[in-house]
Design a protein around this motif. Structure first.
Motif, PDB file in Angstrom:
ATOM      1  N   ARG A 182       2.638   6.928 -12.961  1.00 59.63           N
ATOM      2  CA  ARG A 182       2.272   5.649 -13.569  1.00 59.63           C
ATOM      3  C   ARG A 182       2.725   5.596 -15.027  1.00 59.63           C
ATOM      4  O   ARG A 182       3.320   4.616 -15.475  1.00 59.63           O
ATOM      5  CB  ARG A 182       0.763   5.431 -13.454  1.00 59.63           C
ATOM      6  N   HIS A 183       2.488   6.675 -15.755  1.00 57.80           N
ATOM      7  CA  HIS A 183       2.879   6.716 -17.166  1.00 57.80           C
ATOM      8  C   HIS A 183       4.399   6.621 -17.328  1.00 57.80           C
ATOM      9  O   HIS A 183       4.893   5.837 -18.143  1.00 57.80           O
ATOM     10  CB  HIS A 183       2.363   7.995 -17.826  1.00 57.80           C
ATOM     11  N   LYS A 184       5.122   7.398 -16.555  1.00 62.41           N
ATOM     12  CA  LYS A 184       6.586   7.397 -16.702  1.00 62.41           C
ATOM     13  C   LYS A 184       7.201   6.059 -16.314  1.00 62.41           C
ATOM     14  O   LYS A 184       8.087   5.555 -17.019  1.00 62.41           O
ATOM     15  CB  LYS A 184       7.205   8.532 -15.884  1.00 62.41           C
ATOM     16  N   TYR A 241      14.468  10.577 -15.639  1.00 62.00           N
ATOM     17  CA  TYR A 241      13.594  10.116 -16.713  1.00 62.00           C
ATOM     18  C   TYR A 241      14.015  10.636 -18.091  1.00 62.00           C
ATOM     19  O   TYR A 241      14.124   9.869 -19.035  1.00 62.00           O
ATOM     20  CB  TYR A 241      12.140  10.504 -16.419  1.00 62.00           C
ATOM     21  N   ASP A 242      14.260  11.928 -18.218  1.00 60.94           N
ATOM     22  CA  ASP A 242      14.615  12.500 -19.526  1.00 60.94           C
ATOM     23  C   ASP A 242      15.935  11.940 -20.049  1.00 60.94           C
ATOM     24  O   ASP A 242      16.047  11.606 -21.228  1.00 60.94           O
ATOM     25  CB  ASP A 242      14.665  14.029 -19.461  1.00 60.94           C
ATOM     26  N   SER A 243      16.930  11.817 -19.167  1.00 61.96           N
ATOM     27  CA  SER A 243      18.224  11.286 -19.634  1.00 61.96           C
ATOM     28  C   SER A 243      18.125   9.789 -19.928  1.00 61.96           C
ATOM     29  O   SER A 243      18.772   9.290 -20.852  1.00 61.96           O
ATOM     30  CB  SER A 243      19.332  11.570 -18.621  1.00 61.96           C
ATOM     31  N   ILE A 244      17.309   9.064 -19.175  1.00 60.97           N
ATOM     32  CA  ILE A 244      17.091   7.639 -19.451  1.00 60.97           C
ATOM     33  C   ILE A 244      16.447   7.477 -20.825  1.00 60.97           C
ATOM     34  O   ILE A 244      16.899   6.678 -21.643  1.00 60.97           O
ATOM     35  CB  ILE A 244      16.200   7.007 -18.356  1.00 60.97           C
ATOM     36  N   ASP A 245      15.398   8.249 -21.067  1.00 59.89           N
ATOM     37  CA  ASP A 245      14.697   8.169 -22.348  1.00 59.89           C
ATOM     38  C   ASP A 245      15.638   8.529 -23.498  1.00 59.89           C
ATOM     39  O   ASP A 245      15.646   7.867 -24.534  1.00 59.89           O
ATOM     40  CB  ASP A 245      13.470   9.081 -22.334  1.00 59.89           C
ATOM     41  N   LYS A 246      16.456   9.538 -23.278  1.00 60.72           N
ATOM     42  CA  LYS A 246      17.413   9.950 -24.310  1.00 60.72           C
ATOM     43  C   LYS A 246      18.398   8.818 -24.613  1.00 60.72           C
ATOM     44  O   LYS A 246      18.666   8.514 -25.784  1.00 60.72           O
ATOM     45  CB  LYS A 246      18.170  11.198 -23.856  1.00 60.72           C
ATOM     46  N   MET A 269       0.819  -1.210   0.000  1.00 62.61           N
ATOM     47  CA  MET A 269       0.000   0.000   0.000  1.00 62.61           C
ATOM     48  C   MET A 269       0.858   1.267   0.000  1.00 62.61           C
ATOM     49  O   MET A 269       0.447   2.296  -0.518  1.00 62.61           O
ATOM     50  CB  MET A 269      -0.958   0.013   1.201  1.00 62.61           C
ATOM     51  N   GLU A 270       2.062   1.156   0.550  1.00 64.07           N
ATOM     52  CA  GLU A 270       2.962   2.312   0.564  1.00 64.07           C
ATOM     53  C   GLU A 270       3.237   2.817  -0.850  1.00 64.07           C
ATOM     54  O   GLU A 270       3.425   4.000  -1.072  1.00 64.07           O
ATOM     55  CB  GLU A 270       4.278   1.929   1.246  1.00 64.07           C
ATOM     56  N   TYR A 271       3.229   1.908  -1.831  1.00 62.02           N
ATOM     57  CA  TYR A 271       3.534   2.293  -3.198  1.00 62.02           C
ATOM     58  C   TYR A 271       2.295   2.409  -4.074  1.00 62.02           C
ATOM     59  O   TYR A 271       2.402   2.541  -5.285  1.00 62.02           O
ATOM     60  CB  TYR A 271       4.545   1.321  -3.810  1.00 62.02           C
ATOM     61  N   SER A 272       1.127   2.421  -3.460  1.00 57.01           N
ATOM     62  CA  SER A 272      -0.101   2.533  -4.241  1.00 57.01           C
ATOM     63  C   SER A 272      -0.210   3.888  -4.941  1.00 57.01           C
ATOM     64  O   SER A 272      -0.930   4.023  -5.921  1.00 57.01           O
ATOM     65  CB  SER A 272      -1.325   2.287  -3.360  1.00 57.01           C
ATOM     66  N   TYR A 273       0.555   4.878  -4.468  1.00 55.44           N
ATOM     67  CA  TYR A 273       0.534   6.189  -5.127  1.00 55.44           C
ATOM     68  C   TYR A 273       1.019   6.094  -6.571  1.00 55.44           C
ATOM     69  O   TYR A 273       0.641   6.894  -7.409  1.00 55.44           O
ATOM     70  CB  TYR A 273       1.339   7.232  -4.362  1.00 55.44           C
ATOM     71  N   ILE A 274       1.822   5.105  -6.881  1.00 55.17           N
ATOM     72  CA  ILE A 274       2.291   4.903  -8.256  1.00 55.17           C
ATOM     73  C   ILE A 274       1.089   4.659  -9.163  1.00 55.17           C
ATOM     74  O   ILE A 274       1.006   5.184 -10.263  1.00 55.17           O
ATOM     75  CB  ILE A 274       3.244   3.699  -8.353  1.00 55.17           C
TER      76      ILE A 274
END
Length: 151
Positions: free
Chosen positions: A31-33, A133-138, A19-24
Motif C-alpha cells: 500500500r505504501h509503495k 520500485y527503487d529504479s522508478i523512485d531514482k 476483491m482480488e486486489y484487496s491485498y493491496i
C-alpha cells in the motif's frame, strides 16, 4: 428476469475482481509503495504541466481552462519545455519517465505504468511497480533534481 440475472452476474463478477486486489489495501508495504509511486508521479506530472502552461503562454499561446485541464504529456513537449527553462536534457531519463512505449511491463515508462495501474489494474502492473520500485523512485528523483528539487 434475464436482465436482472445478467446485472446480478455482472455485479458479482466485478465485486470478485475488486476483491482480488484487496491485498493491496491490507499489506502495509505494498500500500505504501503503490501510494507513494502514484503520488510522486502525479505530483511531478502536475509540476511539469504548470511549466508547460507557462512556456506556452510566454510564447503567445493563450490556453482556455479546458485546454489547461486536458494537457497531455509527450516527449517532444517535455524536451521543448526543458530547453525553454534552460534545463539540461537527459533523453534517456525523459524517455524512462514520460515515454509512450508500453509494449513491455518491465521496460515501459513510469508514465505508462501509472496509466496501466490507474486504468487497468492487474497483477502484472502491480508486481512490475514493486519490482522496479527503487529504479522508478531514482528516476523520479533524478527528474526533480533537474530543477534542484529533492524529495
Amino acid at each position: 428476469m434475464v436482465k436482472k440475472m445478467e446485472k446480478s452476474y455482472q455485479l458479482t463478477f466485478q465485486t470478485a475482481d475488486f476483491m482480488e486486489y484487496s491485498y493491496i489495501l491490507k499489506d502495509d508495504e505494498i500500500r505504501h509503495k503503490i501510494a507513494y509511486f502514484l503520488l510522486k508521479y502525479v505530483s511531478i506530472e502536475a509540476f511539469y504541466k504548470k511549466l508547460l502552461i507557462a512556456e506556452k503562454e510566454r510564447n503567445g499561446k493563450k490556453l482556455s481552462i479546458k485546454e489547461r485541464k486536458n494537457l497531455r504529456v509527450n516527449i517532444n513537449d517535455v524536451k521543448r519545455v526543458l530547453r525553454y527553462f534552460d534545463i539540461a536534457i537527459d533523453d534517456g531519463l525523459i524517455e524512462r519517465v514520460f515515454g509512450s512505449d508500453d509494449s513491455n511491463y518491465m521496460e515501459c515508462s513510469i508514465k505508462k505504468l501509472r496509466d496501466r495501474l490507474v486504468h487497468n489494474i492487474n497483477d502484472n502492473v502491480l508486481w512490475c511497480i514493486l519490482e522496479r520500485y527503487d529504479s522508478i523512485d531514482k528516476d523520479l528523483n533524478l527528474f526533480l533534481e533537474l530543477f534542484s528539487i529533492s524529495v
